[in-house]
Design a protein around this motif. Structure first.
Motif, PDB file in Angstrom:
ATOM      1  N   ALA A   1       0.742  -1.305  -0.355  1.00  0.00           N
ATOM      2  CA  ALA A   1      -0.149   0.044   0.186  1.00  0.00           C
ATOM      3  C   ALA A   1       0.878   1.829  -0.342  1.00  0.00           C
ATOM      4  CB  ALA A   1      -0.417   0.463   0.877  1.00  0.00           C
ATOM      5  N   PHE A   2       2.147   1.364   0.659  1.00  0.00           N
ATOM      6  CA  PHE A   2       2.935   2.576   1.170  1.00  0.00           C
ATOM      7  C   PHE A   2       3.434   2.237  -0.480  1.00  0.00           C
ATOM      8  CE2 PHE A   2       7.389   4.004   1.799  1.00  0.00           C
ATOM      9  CZ  PHE A   2       7.169   5.175   1.838  1.00  0.00           C
ATOM     10  N   ARG A   3       3.862   1.254  -1.468  1.00  0.00           N
ATOM     11  CA  ARG A   3       4.011   1.977  -2.419  1.00  0.00           C
ATOM     12  C   ARG A   3       3.273   2.502  -4.013  1.00  0.00           C
ATOM     13  NH1 ARG A   3       7.565  -3.157  -1.160  1.00  0.00           N
ATOM     14  NH2 ARG A   3       5.613  -4.436  -2.213  1.00  0.00           N
ATOM     15  N   SER A   4       1.973   1.553  -4.086  1.00  0.00           N
ATOM     16  CA  SER A   4       1.253   2.044  -4.665  1.00  0.00           C
ATOM     17  C   SER A   4       0.840   3.980  -3.998  1.00  0.00           C
ATOM     18  CB  SER A   4      -0.432   1.744  -3.838  1.00  0.00           C
ATOM     19  OG  SER A   4       0.329  -0.072  -4.115  1.00  0.00           O
ATOM     20  N   TRP A   5       1.145   4.357  -2.519  1.00  0.00           N
ATOM     21  CA  TRP A   5       0.605   5.648  -2.495  1.00  0.00           C
ATOM     22  C   TRP A   5       1.977   6.058  -3.149  1.00  0.00           C
ATOM     23  CZ3 TRP A   5      -2.125   9.189  -1.236  1.00  0.00           C
ATOM     24  CH2 TRP A   5      -1.950  10.987  -0.494  1.00  0.00           C
ATOM     25  N   ARG A   6       3.140   5.769  -2.542  1.00  0.00           N
ATOM     26  CA  ARG A   6       4.104   7.023  -3.404  1.00  0.00           C
ATOM     27  C   ARG A   6       4.023   6.934  -4.092  1.00  0.00           C
ATOM     28  NH1 ARG A   6      10.151   4.469  -0.855  1.00  0.00           N
ATOM     29  NH2 ARG A   6       9.320   2.862  -2.265  1.00  0.00           N
ATOM     30  N   ALA A   7       4.002   6.218  -5.059  1.00  0.00           N
ATOM     31  CA  ALA A   7       4.008   6.540  -6.713  1.00  0.00           C
ATOM     32  C   ALA A   7       3.119   7.229  -7.066  1.00  0.00           C
ATOM     33  CB  ALA A   7       3.903   4.943  -7.735  1.00  0.00           C
ATOM     34  N   HIS A   8       1.217   6.902  -5.987  1.00  0.00           N
ATOM     35  CA  HIS A   8       0.876   8.262  -6.407  1.00  0.00           C
ATOM     36  C   HIS A   8       0.931   9.837  -6.486  1.00  0.00           C
ATOM     37  CE1 HIS A   8      -3.807   9.103  -8.602  1.00  0.00           C
ATOM     38  NE2 HIS A   8      -3.737   8.452  -8.312  1.00  0.00           N
ATOM     39  N   CYS A   9       1.242   9.432  -5.188  1.00  0.00           N
ATOM     40  CA  CYS A   9       1.845  10.607  -4.567  1.00  0.00           C
ATOM     41  C   CYS A   9       2.285  11.722  -5.764  1.00  0.00           C
ATOM     42  CB  CYS A   9       2.166  10.749  -3.526  1.00  0.00           C
ATOM     43  SG  CYS A   9       2.230  11.740  -2.008  1.00  0.00           S
ATOM     44  N   GLN A  10       3.788  11.011  -6.160  1.00  0.00           N
ATOM     45  CA  GLN A  10       4.256  11.572  -6.534  1.00  0.00           C
ATOM     46  C   GLN A  10       4.051  12.254  -8.663  1.00  0.00           C
ATOM     47  OE1 GLN A  10       7.964   8.939  -7.658  1.00  0.00           O
ATOM     48  NE2 GLN A  10       8.461   9.521  -5.535  1.00  0.00           N
ATOM     49  N   ARG A  11       3.116  11.004  -8.861  1.00  0.00           N
ATOM     50  CA  ARG A  11       1.977  11.786  -9.769  1.00  0.00           C
ATOM     51  C   ARG A  11       1.373  12.677  -9.653  1.00  0.00           C
ATOM     52  NH1 ARG A  11       1.964   5.997 -10.668  1.00  0.00           N
ATOM     53  NH2 ARG A  11      -0.614   6.200  -9.902  1.00  0.00           N
ATOM     54  N   GLU A  12       0.808  12.867  -8.286  1.00  0.00           N
ATOM     55  CA  GLU A  12      -0.141  13.298  -8.068  1.00  0.00           C
ATOM     56  C   GLU A  12       0.545  14.831  -8.263  1.00  0.00           C
ATOM     57  OE1 GLU A  12      -1.615  16.711  -4.543  1.00  0.00           O
ATOM     58  OE2 GLU A  12       0.404  15.140  -4.632  1.00  0.00           O
ATOM     59  N   ASP A  13       1.823  15.460  -7.603  1.00  0.00           N
ATOM     60  CA  ASP A  13       2.324  16.678  -7.551  1.00  0.00           C
ATOM     61  C   ASP A  13       3.088  16.791  -8.528  1.00  0.00           C
ATOM     62  OD1 ASP A  13       2.525  16.263  -4.702  1.00  0.00           O
ATOM     63  OD2 ASP A  13       4.847  16.164  -4.368  1.00  0.00           O
ATOM     64  N   ALA A  14       3.255  15.932  -9.276  1.00  0.00           N
ATOM     65  CA  ALA A  14       3.359  16.699 -10.758  1.00  0.00           C
ATOM     66  C   ALA A  14       2.126  17.041 -11.467  1.00  0.00           C
ATOM     67  CB  ALA A  14       3.671  15.484 -11.769  1.00  0.00           C
ATOM     68  N   VAL A  15       1.264  16.385 -11.402  1.00  0.00           N
ATOM     69  CA  VAL A  15      -0.329  17.348 -11.919  1.00  0.00           C
ATOM     70  C   VAL A  15      -0.140  18.632 -11.280  1.00  0.00           C
ATOM     71  CG1 VAL A  15      -2.901  17.047 -11.939  1.00  0.00           C
ATOM     72  CG2 VAL A  15      -1.130  14.896 -12.460  1.00  0.00           C
ATOM     73  N   MET A  16      -0.014  18.776  -9.310  1.00  0.00           N
ATOM     74  CA  MET A  16      -0.500  20.129  -8.646  1.00  0.00           C
ATOM     75  C   MET A  16       0.755  20.861  -9.686  1.00  0.00           C
ATOM     76  SD  MET A  16       0.008  20.731  -5.040  1.00  0.00           S
ATOM     77  CE  MET A  16       1.316  20.476  -4.455  1.00  0.00           C
ATOM     78  N   LEU A  17       2.105  20.297  -9.830  1.00  0.00           N
ATOM     79  CA  LEU A  17       3.106  21.958 -10.684  1.00  0.00           C
ATOM     80  C   LEU A  17       2.544  21.830 -11.614  1.00  0.00           C
ATOM     81  CD1 LEU A  17       5.614  20.650  -7.210  1.00  0.00           C
ATOM     82  CD2 LEU A  17       3.514  22.675  -7.542  1.00  0.00           C
ATOM     83  N   ARG A  18       2.280  21.323 -12.677  1.00  0.00           N
ATOM     84  CA  ARG A  18       2.080  21.812 -13.465  1.00  0.00           C
ATOM     85  C   ARG A  18       2.525  23.051 -14.114  1.00  0.00           C
ATOM     86  NH1 ARG A  18      -2.782  18.090 -16.028  1.00  0.00           N
ATOM     87  NH2 ARG A  18      -2.132  15.879 -15.978  1.00  0.00           N
ATOM     88  N   GLY A  19       3.053  23.094 -15.193  1.00  0.00           N
ATOM     89  CA  GLY A  19       3.725  24.511 -15.568  1.00  0.00           C
ATOM     90  C   GLY A  19       4.250  25.236 -14.566  1.00  0.00           C
ATOM     91  N   PHE A  20       5.020  24.131 -13.607  1.00  0.00           N
ATOM     92  CA  PHE A  20       5.650  25.352 -12.656  1.00  0.00           C
ATOM     93  C   PHE A  20       7.098  24.785 -13.057  1.00  0.00           C
ATOM     94  CE2 PHE A  20       3.977  26.435  -8.808  1.00  0.00           C
ATOM     95  CZ  PHE A  20       2.851  26.668  -9.241  1.00  0.00           C
ATOM     96  N   THR A  21       7.844  25.731 -13.179  1.00  0.00           N
ATOM     97  CA  THR A  21       9.581  25.504 -13.772  1.00  0.00           C
ATOM     98  C   THR A  21      10.402  25.138 -12.367  1.00  0.00           C
ATOM     99  OG1 THR A  21      10.379  28.052 -12.999  1.00  0.00           O
ATOM    100  CG2 THR A  21      10.103  28.255 -15.071  1.00  0.00           C
ATOM    101  N   GLU A  22      11.439  24.628 -12.369  1.00  0.00           N
ATOM    102  CA  GLU A  22      12.207  24.009 -11.788  1.00  0.00           C
ATOM    103  C   GLU A  22      12.500  25.448 -10.613  1.00  0.00           C
ATOM    104  OE1 GLU A  22      13.177  21.409 -10.056  1.00  0.00           O
ATOM    105  OE2 GLU A  22      12.001  20.816 -11.963  1.00  0.00           O
TER     106      GLU A  22
END
Lengths: 149, 149
Positions: B99-120
């Motif tokens: 469950a933790f592995r699934s969560w971590r993977a999904h959480c990374q994808r979510e951060d990517a979505v949230m920060l769409r259009g943000f530069t480094e």
DNA sequence: ACGCTATAATTGACATGTCAATCATTGACA
DNA sequence: TGTCAATGATTGACATGTCAATTATAGCGT
């Protein structure tokens, strides 16, 4: 605090803010979810519960129960509308107006504390980031639910 | 969304994020407060409930009840420690690891979505803002409670 | 006007969190 | 060693929020 995900960063900032605001809310006599309803009703007198749920994107059930509490606390009144017997017109009592003023003042002070050491540019930038993050998630959510359906 | 206070901005971003993450959590079988506990236990095997409460600054009562749920769901186990009969040693089950592995993977994808259009640079800046806001409030809270006492 | 569907509000059940009280254990000091 | 205070966990009561079901009203289409 060395968080690795924005998810946790956001949680911690939000959580700390709520914690910081708690004593003030207790003093005014408001629960943590009530100020936003108060401010919306102040800005939109005679609005309906549905408008609150839509604007803040929370469940109408949560609105209904918070209004129960706020009515019992004497901050708002639900007034029947002859035309529309499904919804009530919401408005602030005198105590509600006063609570709202206290809240607004305290909230401004809190923002000042939170942004201590931020330049004007940084504040604007921070606000912009929060809005953009919000919108990114909102857009993604809409896409996904639209697609799934 | 045209909010006037950072308080509301932060609330809306946090709230939208939680809403966006909900379907994923439901799928994994976790409640919204459980992933952080899972991640801490994964990083600190055999930790105690108190450590979780301290690290995340939440009430031990909330930890206790979430652990009940997570144990019933089969994600963690409370193991008795002969030395210390007051606290239990917490560890993940296989299902918990998964469950933790699934969560971590999904959480990374979510951060990517949230920060769409943000530069480094913007991402780094955003993280910095959130940490600074957190710390400002934390410091102020400590001062005030120390002073009030 | 009638009936059907859509909408608004509410209620119940649950998760997360706070606060206060309780209970067991630990550890320190006389 | 024996008492007593501090610590850690739990439980009860409440607020906020979600979800599902219910109820009442509105509003439309014939």
């Amino acid at each position: 605090m060395m968080e690795t995900t924005f998810h946790l960063l956001l949680y911690r900032a939000f959580h700390m803010q709520r914690s910081y605001l708690r004593p003030c809310l207790r003093e005014i006599g408001l629960g943590s979810g009530q100020p936003k309803l108060l401010s919306y009703i102040a800005a939109h007198p005679n609005c309906r519960p549905k408008a609150l749920a839509d604007y803040f994107e929370i469940d109408p059930a949560a609105v209904s129960r918070m209004l129960d509490v706020m009515e019992k606390s004497g901050f708002i009144v639900r007034r029947a509308d002859g035309k529309n017997r499904r919804s009530a017109c919401l408005s602030l009592t005198e105590a509600g107006e006063e609570a709202f003023r206290s809240w607004r003042a305290h909230c401004q002070r809190e923002d000042a504390v939170m942004l201590r050491g931020f330049t004007e540019e940084e504040r604007a930038c921070f606000a912009d980031f929060l809005v953009r993050a919000y919108r990114n998630l909102q857009d993604a959510q809409r896409e996904e639910t639209a697609c799934g359906k």
